[in-house]
Design an enzyme around this catalytic site. Structure first.
Site, PDB file in Angstrom:
ATOM      1  N   GLU A   1     -11.226   4.521  -1.426  1.00 11.79           N
ATOM      2  CA  GLU A   1     -11.684   4.839  -0.066  1.00 11.79           C
ATOM      3  C   GLU A   1     -12.548   6.105  -0.035  1.00 11.79           C
ATOM      4  O   GLU A   1     -12.205   7.125  -0.629  1.00 11.79           O
ATOM      5  CB  GLU A   1     -10.492   4.991   0.904  1.00 11.79           C
ATOM      6  CG  GLU A   1      -9.344   5.828   0.415  1.00 11.79           C
ATOM      7  CD  GLU A   1      -8.271   5.025  -0.258  1.00 11.79           C
ATOM      8  OE1 GLU A   1      -8.571   3.974  -0.843  1.00 11.79           O
ATOM      9  OE2 GLU A   1      -7.106   5.445  -0.212  1.00 11.79           O
TER      10      GLU A   1
ATOM     11  N   ASP B   1      -3.203  -2.951  -2.551  1.00 10.86           N
ATOM     12  CA  ASP B   1      -4.239  -1.922  -2.613  1.00 10.86           C
ATOM     13  C   ASP B   1      -4.032  -1.069  -3.875  1.00 10.86           C
ATOM     14  O   ASP B   1      -2.932  -1.018  -4.424  1.00 10.86           O
ATOM     15  CB  ASP B   1      -4.167  -1.020  -1.367  1.00 10.86           C
ATOM     16  CG  ASP B   1      -5.373  -0.071  -1.265  1.00 10.86           C
ATOM     17  OD1 ASP B   1      -5.228   0.988  -0.640  1.00 10.86           O
ATOM     18  OD2 ASP B   1      -6.435  -0.409  -1.821  1.00 10.86           O
ATOM     19  N   ASN B   2      -5.093  -0.411  -4.328  1.00 12.36           N
ATOM     20  CA  ASN B   2      -5.008   0.617  -5.376  1.00 12.36           C
ATOM     21  C   ASN B   2      -4.577   0.129  -6.753  1.00 12.36           C
ATOM     22  O   ASN B   2      -3.953   0.890  -7.518  1.00 12.36           O
ATOM     23  CB  ASN B   2      -4.051   1.739  -4.950  1.00 12.36           C
ATOM     24  CG  ASN B   2      -4.341   2.276  -3.583  1.00 12.36           C
ATOM     25  OD1 ASN B   2      -3.504   2.183  -2.688  1.00 12.36           O
ATOM     26  ND2 ASN B   2      -5.530   2.834  -3.406  1.00 12.36           N
TER      27      ASN B   2
ATOM     28  N   ASP C   1       0.828  -1.211   0.000  1.00 12.61           N
ATOM     29  CA  ASP C   1       0.000   0.000   0.000  1.00 12.61           C
ATOM     30  C   ASP C   1       0.859   1.257   0.000  1.00 12.61           C
ATOM     31  O   ASP C   1       0.444   2.325   0.445  1.00 12.61           O
ATOM     32  CB  ASP C   1      -0.922  -0.005   1.227  1.00 12.61           C
ATOM     33  CG  ASP C   1      -2.014   1.038   1.140  1.00 12.61           C
ATOM     34  OD1 ASP C   1      -2.534   1.449   2.200  1.00 12.61           O
ATOM     35  OD2 ASP C   1      -2.328   1.465   0.010  1.00 12.61           O
TER      36      ASP C   1
ATOM     37  N   LYS D   1       3.066   3.478  -5.569  1.00 14.37           N
ATOM     38  CA  LYS D   1       2.525   2.492  -6.520  1.00 14.37           C
ATOM     39  C   LYS D   1       3.590   1.996  -7.495  1.00 14.37           C
ATOM     40  O   LYS D   1       3.534   0.879  -7.952  1.00 14.37           O
ATOM     41  CB  LYS D   1       1.324   3.073  -7.248  1.00 14.37           C
ATOM     42  CG  LYS D   1       0.267   3.648  -6.279  1.00 14.37           C
ATOM     43  CD  LYS D   1      -0.024   2.737  -5.084  1.00 14.37           C
ATOM     44  CE  LYS D   1      -0.716   3.470  -3.957  1.00 14.37           C
ATOM     45  NZ  LYS D   1      -0.703   2.717  -2.692  1.00 14.37           N
TER      46      LYS D   1
HETATM   47  O1  LIG Z   1       0.005   7.069  -2.535  1.00 13.40           O
HETATM   48  C1  LIG Z   1      -0.680   6.300  -1.859  1.00 13.40           C
HETATM   49  N1  LIG Z   1      -0.124   5.546  -0.907  1.00 13.40           N
HETATM   50  C2  LIG Z   1       1.317   5.616  -0.674  1.00 13.40           C
HETATM   51  C3  LIG Z   1       1.688   6.761   0.233  1.00 13.40           C
HETATM   52  O2  LIG Z   1       1.289   6.456   1.527  1.00 13.40           O
HETATM   53  C4  LIG Z   1      -2.167   6.227  -2.077  1.00 13.40           C
HETATM   54  C5  LIG Z   1      -2.775   7.221  -2.841  1.00 13.40           C
HETATM   55  C6  LIG Z   1      -4.170   7.221  -3.044  1.00 13.40           C
HETATM   56  C7  LIG Z   1      -4.819   8.281  -3.864  1.00 13.40           C
HETATM   57  C8  LIG Z   1      -4.367   9.601  -3.814  1.00 13.40           C
HETATM   58  C9  LIG Z   1      -4.976  10.581  -4.564  1.00 13.40           C
HETATM   59  C10 LIG Z   1      -6.061  10.266  -5.369  1.00 13.40           C
HETATM   60  F1  LIG Z   1      -6.679  11.229  -6.090  1.00 13.40           F
HETATM   61  C11 LIG Z   1      -6.517   8.965  -5.452  1.00 13.40           C
HETATM   62  C12 LIG Z   1      -5.900   7.965  -4.698  1.00 13.40           C
HETATM   63  C13 LIG Z   1      -4.960   6.205  -2.473  1.00 13.40           C
HETATM   64  C14 LIG Z   1      -4.346   5.209  -1.712  1.00 13.40           C
HETATM   65  O3  LIG Z   1      -5.094   4.215  -1.145  1.00 13.40           O
HETATM   66  C15 LIG Z   1      -2.965   5.206  -1.523  1.00 13.40           C
HETATM   67  O4  LIG Z   1      -2.427   4.172  -0.789  1.00 13.40           O
HETATM   68 MG   LIG Z   2      -3.875   2.612  -0.528  1.00 12.36          MG
END
Ligand SMILES: O=C(NCCO)c1cc(-c2ccc(F)cc2)cc(O)c1O
Ligand SMILES: [Mg+2]
Length: 214
Positions: A199, A169-170, A141, A144
């Site tokens: 989320e 995740d993601n 997580d 990316k």
């Molecule tokens: O960068 C991420 N994690 C690593 C740093 O801790 C991360 C980003 C997003 C996200 C952000 C900006 C948006 F517009 C959409 C998604 C969501 C997540 O679940 C994530 O884990």
């Molecule tokens: Mg995430």
């Protein structure tokens, strides 16, 4: 001076969650993110999928890449059997400082080892530094673009065994195309996609669960 979003999240935990009650910590963070400020915790919808994978694997040793504020760390640790441990890596010192306090408030400090630093630096050192053999579950997580190189690094460092589970995740938003391409086409993994939403939003996202075949 101006507070940060993680600091405001920590204040919400102190004000709304019961010390020593992990579920109330999770609830307080979800409430803060829905009602006050969006933040990049896995959240409750994908969090339920994470919960079901954790209870199915019943892991003795967990590695989490990307602690952020500790929401998923608390969610995972609250389901671990006695003596099971989770090592969680966080690059950002400010996030790590908040995560330590959220983990402490949840009363899960004994089960969780938070390491500050980069996954690329620390993955090769986990065996010698912490006496780790292999991980039963890895939750990806973090950045990316690090999912793929760090997965290859874990393979090379002998941190995965036949049956180790990777949960990422993601994989849709923000997206991890190179990781998905590798893991879905590698004969060394069997993968399954769990469709969900980013989320606290209605945007599509999902989790990829992969079993390492050795
Ligand atoms: O960068 C991420 N994690 C690593 C740093 O801790 C991360 C980003 C997003 C996200 C952000 C900006 C948006 F517009 C959409 C998604 C969501 C997540 O679940 C994530 O884990
Ligand atoms: Mg995430």
């Amino acid at each position: 001076t101006q507070s940060t979003r993680p600091q405001r999240m920590l204040a919400a935990v102190h004000n709304n969650a019961t010390r020593g009650d992990p579920r109330s910590v999770v609830k307080a963070i979800d409430q803060f993110c829905r009602q006050k400020e969006w933040a990049m915790n896995i959240g409750d919808e994908k969090g339920c999928i994470l919960d079901s994978v954790v209870s199915e694997v019943n892991p003795a040793m967990v590695l989490e890449l990307g602690t952020y504020c500790g929401y998923s760390t608390v969610r995972i640790a609250s389901q671990l059997p006695p003596h099971a441990k989770i090592i969680t890596l966080e690059f950002n010192p400010q996030n790590a400082a908040v995560a330590r306090q959220i983990i402490a408030w949840a009363g899960l400090g004994e089960k969780i080892k938070l390491i500050e630093g980069s996954s690329g630096d620390w993955i090769p050192k986990l065996k010698e530094q912490f006496g780790v053999d292999t991980f039963d579950l890895v939750f990806l997580d973090h950045w990316k673009d690090r999912y793929l190189p760090d997965t290859k690094l874990m393979e090379e460092c002998g941190l995965l065994r036949k049956g180790s589970i990777l949960l990422a995740d993601n994989v849709i938003c923000p997206g991890t195309p190179e990781y998905l391409e590798y893991i879905r086409n590698s004969p060394r993994y069997k993968s399954q996609y769990f469709k969900s939403h980013l989320e606290y939003t209605r945007v599509e996202d999902g989790l990829e669960k992969s079993i390492f075949l050795g």
